[in-house]
Design an enzyme around this catalytic site. Structure first.
Site: not given
Ligand code: DGL
Length: 285
Positions: A11-12, A44, A74-76, A153, A200, A202
């Site tokens: 993930d990010s 994102g 990570c969805n992004t 974060e 997301c 997060h």
């Molecule tokens: N956790 C990530 C997601 O699911 C990305 C969050 C990010 O870095 O903007 O999209």
């Protein structure tokens, strides 16, 4: 046949830990290597090209560690880079969008689903597409909420600043009741969703304030447990499950601040999941 090699998760930042938690619950014999690119989060609000490049660099690191399968938690990254990542490596790779979309399409009774995610995920319309693939009669209301990842974060998960940010972020989904009990919703959505998908990884860390803001009559769901189920299926079908007699080893790598990463990991998992190591990701040429 069994395979003791670890599963790689990426993930990010700390968001993918919400997926790791479900993977460990569902597959307790599996070892894992988790990589959080906290040093370069958030993804994102970056361009698609940057998301693709960073994702590939992180997956290169996991591939170097001989993982047997990869979860792009990570969805992004899943929305923007998954096909390219699948082309780049021979190990099986799963993302979080399909599992989350299926869970949302199955959860809604009124066929009205709200999707909150990063700007890059929303821009890709990956969730719109995936939910429509599952059930074309579901209305999908996508909304970018860029203010939430920086809070997570920074380790800010509770309190009045978080509550206010969550209410601002969810504003299009929050209706007002008239004196006769009718709901009025701000444009552009104009009606109540019955399911809110946290698109997301997060956002499940903010599930409490999100539930409090959206109200009890809206189901709040995320991709984590559906993704863990898909992973379990993938390992079984490919005869990649770990032996059940060994003891699982979990390593967490971060490109960012180790102490901050550890603090969030401890919140989610407790002390035994604090084997956090710094890592430097070589940039692709
Ligand atoms: N956790 C990530 C997601 O699911 C990305 C969050 C990010 O870095 O903007 O999209």
């Amino acid at each position: 046949m069994t395979d003791p090699r670890p599963i790689g998760l990426f993930d990010s930042g700390v968001g993918g830990l919400t997926v790791l938690r479900e993977v460990v619950r569902r597959l307790p014999h599996e070892s894992t290597v988790y990589l959080g690119d906290n040093g370069r989060a958030p993804y994102g609000t970056r361009s698609d090209a940057e998301v693709r490049q960073f994702s590939a660099e992180c997956l290169d690191e996991l591939a170097r560690r001989d993982v047997k399968a990869i979860v792009v938690a990570c969805n992004t990254s899943t929305s923007v880079a998954l096909p390219e990542l699948r082309r780049r490596y021979d190990v099986p790779i799963i993302g979080v969008v399909r599992p989350g979309a299926t869970a949302a399409a199955l959860a809604t009774r009124t066929r009205r689903v709200g999707v909150i995610a990063t700007p890059a995920t929303i821009r890709s319309h990956a969730y719109f597409q995936a939910i429509k693939d599952e059930n074309p009669f579901v209305e999908v209301y996508e909304h970018a909420t860029p203010e939430l990842v920086p809070l997570v974060e920074a380790g800010k998960l509770r309190g009045s600043e978080v509550d206010a940010a969550v209410r601002r972020a969810l504003a299009p989904f929050l209706g007002n009741r008239t004196a006769d009990g009718e709901w009025i919703f701000p444009l552009p959505f104009g009606a109540r969703v019955d399911t809110l998908l946290l698109a997301c990884t997060h956002y499940p860390l903010l599930a409490e304030p999100i539930r409090a803001a959206i109200g009890e009559d809206v189901a709040v769901i995320d991709s984590a447990s559906a993704t863990a189920s898909v992973l379990a299926e993938l390992l079984a079908v490919n005869e990649l499950l770990a032996p059940t007699d060994g003891s699982a080893v979990h390593v967490q790598l971060t490109t960012g601040d180790v102490a901050r990463f550890r603090a969030t990991a401890e919140l989610l998992f407790g002390a035994e999941f604090t084997a956090v190591e710094p890592v430097v990701i070589p940039e692709a040429a």
